[in-house]
Design an enzyme around this catalytic site. Sequence first.
Site, PDB file in Angstrom:
ATOM      1  N   LYS A 280       0.824  -1.216   0.000  1.00  0.00           N
ATOM      2  CA  LYS A 280       0.000   0.000   0.000  1.00  0.00           C
ATOM      3  C   LYS A 280       0.856   1.263   0.000  1.00  0.00           C
ATOM      4  CE  LYS A 280      -2.059  -0.878   3.847  1.00  0.00           C
ATOM      5  NZ  LYS A 280      -1.412  -2.137   4.199  1.00  0.00           N
TER       6      LYS A 280
ATOM      7  N   ARG B  73      -9.575   1.327   9.013  1.00  0.00           N
ATOM      8  CA  ARG B  73      -9.135   0.000   9.443  1.00  0.00           C
ATOM      9  C   ARG B  73     -10.279  -0.870   9.943  1.00  0.00           C
ATOM     10  NH1 ARG B  73      -3.621  -0.772   9.772  1.00  0.00           N
ATOM     11  NH2 ARG B  73      -2.374   1.114   9.727  1.00  0.00           N
TER      12      ARG B  73
ATOM     13  N   ARG C  52      11.767  -7.425   4.778  1.00  0.00           N
ATOM     14  CA  ARG C  52      11.859  -6.007   5.137  1.00  0.00           C
ATOM     15  C   ARG C  52      12.414  -5.862   6.556  1.00  0.00           C
ATOM     16  NH1 ARG C  52       6.293  -3.062   4.430  1.00  0.00           N
ATOM     17  NH2 ARG C  52       5.827  -4.171   6.338  1.00  0.00           N
TER      18      ARG C  52
ATOM     19  N   ARG D 258      14.982  -5.469  12.278  1.00  0.00           N
ATOM     20  CA  ARG D 258      13.905  -5.557  13.268  1.00  0.00           C
ATOM     21  C   ARG D 258      13.704  -6.998  13.688  1.00  0.00           C
ATOM     22  NH1 ARG D 258       8.675  -2.225  11.719  1.00  0.00           N
ATOM     23  NH2 ARG D 258       8.037  -3.490  13.483  1.00  0.00           N
TER      24      ARG D 258
END
Length: 187
Positions: free
Chosen positions: A13, A88, A127, A133
Amino acid sequence: MRLVLLGPPGSGKGTQATRLKEKLEIAHISTGDMLRAEIAAGTELGKQAKTVMDAGNLVSDDILLGMLESRLTQPDVAKGFILDGYPRNVAQANAMDGLLAKIGQPLDAVVQLDVATELLVERIAGRAKEQGRADDTPEAVRQRLQVYNDQTAPVVDFYAGRGTLARVDGVGELDEIEARILAAIKA
């Protein structure tokens, strides 16, 4: 053009919104960016959001809608916008529709980016690895996807019922996906 991009985490998105912003010459509105900007500016809504977020809670629909209303009055939104990360849930979708009707700016299109769950997990894990992360484990990603399916997926049905939804295959080269979106919204 007033457009909402829907899709689970990792569906692209944000990437596509950035590309479409340039192509369509309209504003890209991200609720996350809005929250950060309101907090940084020290606005009343920003202060409310910061208090909620500092307590580890989710920002309420009312605060988000207030920020969205404020953002939609900015001059760069006059030609249209791409909304990424909102609504959402169905309550937010209803509230946003009311807001857009109030300001005379109804949505032109809603695009759902469809990507298979396993590919989403791979994308997010990749990613996360690139960004260092450790919290984006496959299990954590699957949990986020489950939350999306429980809370946000009904928004897809909401817009499908209104005839404004276009489903787009979110897999492939970025240019291909962008072209599919543009074809779906006839831009």
